[in-house]
Design a protein around this motif. Structure first.
Motif, mmCIF file in Angstrom:
data_model
loop_
_atom_site.group_PDB
_atom_site.id
_atom_site.type_symbol
_atom_site.label_atom_id
_atom_site.label_comp_id
_atom_site.label_asym_id
_atom_site.label_seq_id
_atom_site.Cartn_x
_atom_site.Cartn_y
_atom_site.Cartn_z
ATOM 1 N N LEU A 144 0.836 -1.210 0.000
ATOM 2 C CA LEU A 144 0.000 0.000 0.000
ATOM 3 C C LEU A 144 0.863 1.249 0.000
ATOM 4 N N SER A 145 1.947 1.222 0.761
ATOM 5 C CA SER A 145 2.854 2.381 0.806
ATOM 6 C C SER A 145 3.497 2.627 -0.551
ATOM 7 N N LEU A 146 3.951 1.554 -1.193
ATOM 8 C CA LEU A 146 4.582 1.696 -2.510
ATOM 9 C C LEU A 146 3.581 2.199 -3.546
ATOM 10 N N LEU A 147 2.380 1.657 -3.523
ATOM 11 C CA LEU A 147 1.361 2.037 -4.513
ATOM 12 C C LEU A 147 0.903 3.483 -4.342
ATOM 13 N N SER A 148 1.024 4.010 -3.150
ATOM 14 C CA SER A 148 0.551 5.376 -2.895
ATOM 15 C C SER A 148 1.324 6.414 -3.708
ATOM 16 N N LYS A 149 2.495 6.025 -4.188
ATOM 17 C CA LYS A 149 3.329 6.950 -4.974
ATOM 18 C C LYS A 149 3.226 6.688 -6.475
ATOM 19 N N GLY A 150 2.429 5.691 -6.870
ATOM 20 C CA GLY A 150 2.370 5.295 -8.272
ATOM 21 C C GLY A 150 1.583 6.254 -9.143
ATOM 22 N N GLN A 151 2.102 6.482 -10.354
ATOM 23 C CA GLN A 151 1.438 7.381 -11.301
ATOM 24 C C GLN A 151 1.203 6.723 -12.666
ATOM 25 N N THR A 152 1.731 5.533 -12.867
ATOM 26 C CA THR A 152 1.658 4.889 -14.174
ATOM 27 C C THR A 152 0.520 3.863 -14.209
ATOM 28 N N ALA A 153 0.396 3.177 -15.349
ATOM 29 C CA ALA A 153 -0.531 2.050 -15.443
ATOM 30 C C ALA A 153 -0.026 0.929 -14.544
ATOM 31 N N ILE A 154 -0.945 0.149 -13.978
ATOM 32 C CA ILE A 154 -0.564 -0.849 -12.978
ATOM 33 C C ILE A 154 0.374 -1.913 -13.552
ATOM 34 N N LYS A 155 0.194 -2.324 -14.808
ATOM 35 C CA LYS A 155 1.110 -3.337 -15.340
ATOM 36 C C LYS A 155 2.532 -2.779 -15.435
ATOM 37 N N THR A 156 2.661 -1.573 -15.940
ATOM 38 C CA THR A 156 3.981 -0.940 -16.027
ATOM 39 C C THR A 156 4.614 -0.834 -14.646
ATOM 40 N N TRP A 157 3.819 -0.475 -13.664
ATOM 41 C CA TRP A 157 4.310 -0.309 -12.291
ATOM 42 C C TRP A 157 4.811 -1.636 -11.730
ATOM 43 N N LEU A 158 4.047 -2.709 -11.937
ATOM 44 C CA LEU A 158 4.415 -4.010 -11.376
ATOM 45 C C LEU A 158 5.667 -4.605 -12.036
ATOM 46 N N LEU A 159 5.913 -4.237 -13.282
ATOM 47 C CA LEU A 159 7.093 -4.752 -13.982
ATOM 48 C C LEU A 159 8.379 -4.019 -13.599
ATOM 49 N N ASP A 160 8.263 -2.906 -12.910
ATOM 50 C CA ASP A 160 9.428 -2.120 -12.496
ATOM 51 C C ASP A 160 10.142 -2.860 -11.364
ATOM 52 N N GLN A 161 11.324 -3.404 -11.645
ATOM 53 C CA GLN A 161 12.049 -4.208 -10.658
ATOM 54 C C GLN A 161 12.547 -3.388 -9.478
ATOM 55 N N LYS A 162 12.490 -2.059 -9.566
ATOM 56 C CA LYS A 162 12.869 -1.223 -8.433
ATOM 57 C C LYS A 162 11.722 -1.089 -7.425
ATOM 58 N N LYS A 163 10.516 -1.478 -7.845
ATOM 59 C CA LYS A 163 9.363 -1.455 -6.947
ATOM 60 C C LYS A 163 9.214 -2.826 -6.275
ATOM 61 N N ILE A 164 8.921 -3.844 -7.083
ATOM 62 C CA ILE A 164 8.814 -5.228 -6.616
ATOM 63 C C ILE A 164 9.702 -6.063 -7.520
ATOM 64 N N SER A 165 10.575 -6.852 -6.936
ATOM 65 C CA SER A 165 11.521 -7.621 -7.747
ATOM 66 C C SER A 165 11.021 -9.044 -7.971
ATOM 67 N N GLY A 166 11.225 -9.525 -9.184
ATOM 68 C CA GLY A 166 10.910 -10.921 -9.486
ATOM 69 C C GLY A 166 9.704 -11.132 -10.361
ATOM 70 N N LEU A 167 8.828 -10.133 -10.469
ATOM 71 C CA LEU A 167 7.638 -10.271 -11.302
ATOM 72 C C LEU A 167 7.975 -9.926 -12.748
ATOM 73 N N GLY A 168 7.542 -10.771 -13.673
ATOM 74 C CA GLY A 168 7.705 -10.524 -15.097
ATOM 75 C C GLY A 168 6.356 -10.597 -15.789
ATOM 76 N N ASN A 169 6.372 -10.711 -17.094
ATOM 77 C CA ASN A 169 5.152 -10.636 -17.876
ATOM 78 C C ASN A 169 4.124 -11.700 -17.484
ATOM 79 N N ILE A 170 4.601 -12.927 -17.266
ATOM 80 C CA ILE A 170 3.671 -14.017 -16.959
ATOM 81 C C ILE A 170 2.914 -13.740 -15.666
#
Length: 276
Positions: free
Chosen positions: A144-170
């Motif tokens: 919730l803390s990380l998402l509070s600063k998000g400004q992009t589309a959620i898929k783009t945000w989740l793929l950013d390895q500086k936010k959450i590491s290990g998640l890819g396209n699948i």
């Protein structure tokens, strides 16, 4: 590309092989770009004497071999694999080799040559990336803390390895389906309830994929398989990824695939309605 669950399966294989406690005598480069630093002298100096493997860890998509006096960071990128070999001749597409004292060598196979093995001369080294969703620090409050600063589309945000590491396209596509969130939904417009559901969806998606030892799609040598060439089985449990045109497992609406920010993106248009 191997993502968190696939790298975790490889880590578990290495642990099961009793690699911990063994010694690496040297690292051989068959493709100099695979190693960092690229200078052979740096590796020769570090391995003037064998280096004992203290632990085998993982952070996001990085496999970490903690050695006496340093750490090897291994990233498989698009097509990397690890294989055991007792042959002295290079294997097909072998880019580097970790020579284990008194035993088989660990070969780094990489048809597309994007993978990397990085030497850091610190035992406590860790890659500078975001929180790992399998760590105890990945809590609902943390997301919730990380998402509070998000400004992009959620898929783009989740793929950013500086936010959450290990998640890819699948696993991003799969987690968003479970949460009922369209991939283009702006992070700033997610409700609190959706954010909490997304947390549970990420954790559940990753846990199940680890249990199934990852996802193996296709049959070419660029597809994921473990140390002993065993394929993962999570492809049999996917909801949307690589299921375009097939009925949604929840509502029977055909799954769609679109290009979004250069990524193939899979979703159910009924279960994941876009924001207007």
């Amino acid at each position: 590309m191997p993502e968190l669950p696939e790298v975790e399966a490889i880590r578990q294989d290495l642990i099961a092989m009793d690699l911990k406690g063994q010694e690496i005598e040297s690292v051989i480069a068959f493709n100099e770009r695979t190693l960092s630093p690229t200078e052979k002298m740096a590796w020769d100096v570090f391995f003037q004497s064998p280096r004992r493997i203290i632990s085998i860890e993982r952070k996001g998509k990085w496999l970490l071999l903690k050695l006496a006096g340093g750490t090897l960071f291994i990233h498989l990128r698009m097509s990397g694999k690890l294989r055991l070999t007792e042959s002295r001749r290079p294997m097909t597409h072998e880019r580097a080799r970790l020579v284990i004292k008194g035993g088989a060598s660990l070969s780094f196979i990489d048809p597309r040559k994007f993978g990397r093995i990085v030497l850091i001369e610190k035992e406590d080294a860790s890659p500078s990336i975001g929180i790992d969703p399998t760590e105890g620090t990945f809590t609902e409050e943390a997301l919730l803390s990380l998402l509070s600063k998000g400004q992009t589309a959620i898929k783009t945000w989740l793929l950013d390895q500086k936010k959450i590491s290990g998640l890819g396209n699948i696993y991003v596509d799969e987690a968003l389906f479970r949460a009922g969130i369209h991939p283009e939904h702006p992070v700033s417009r997610l409700s609190l309830a959706k954010k909490k559901l997304l947390y549970r969806s990420i954790v559940g998606t990753i846990q199940e994929a680890i249990k199934h030892r990852g996802t193996s799609l296709g049959t070419t040598n660029q597809n994921y398989s473990g140390i002993h060439k065993a394929r993962g089985s999570h492809q049999d449990h996917l909801f949307v990824y690589s299921r375009q045109g097939k009925p949604c497992k929840k509502c029977r609406t055909p799954i769609e695939k679109v290009r979004f920010r250069g990524r193939g993106t899979h979703f159910c248009p009924s279960c994941q309605k876009p924001v207007h």
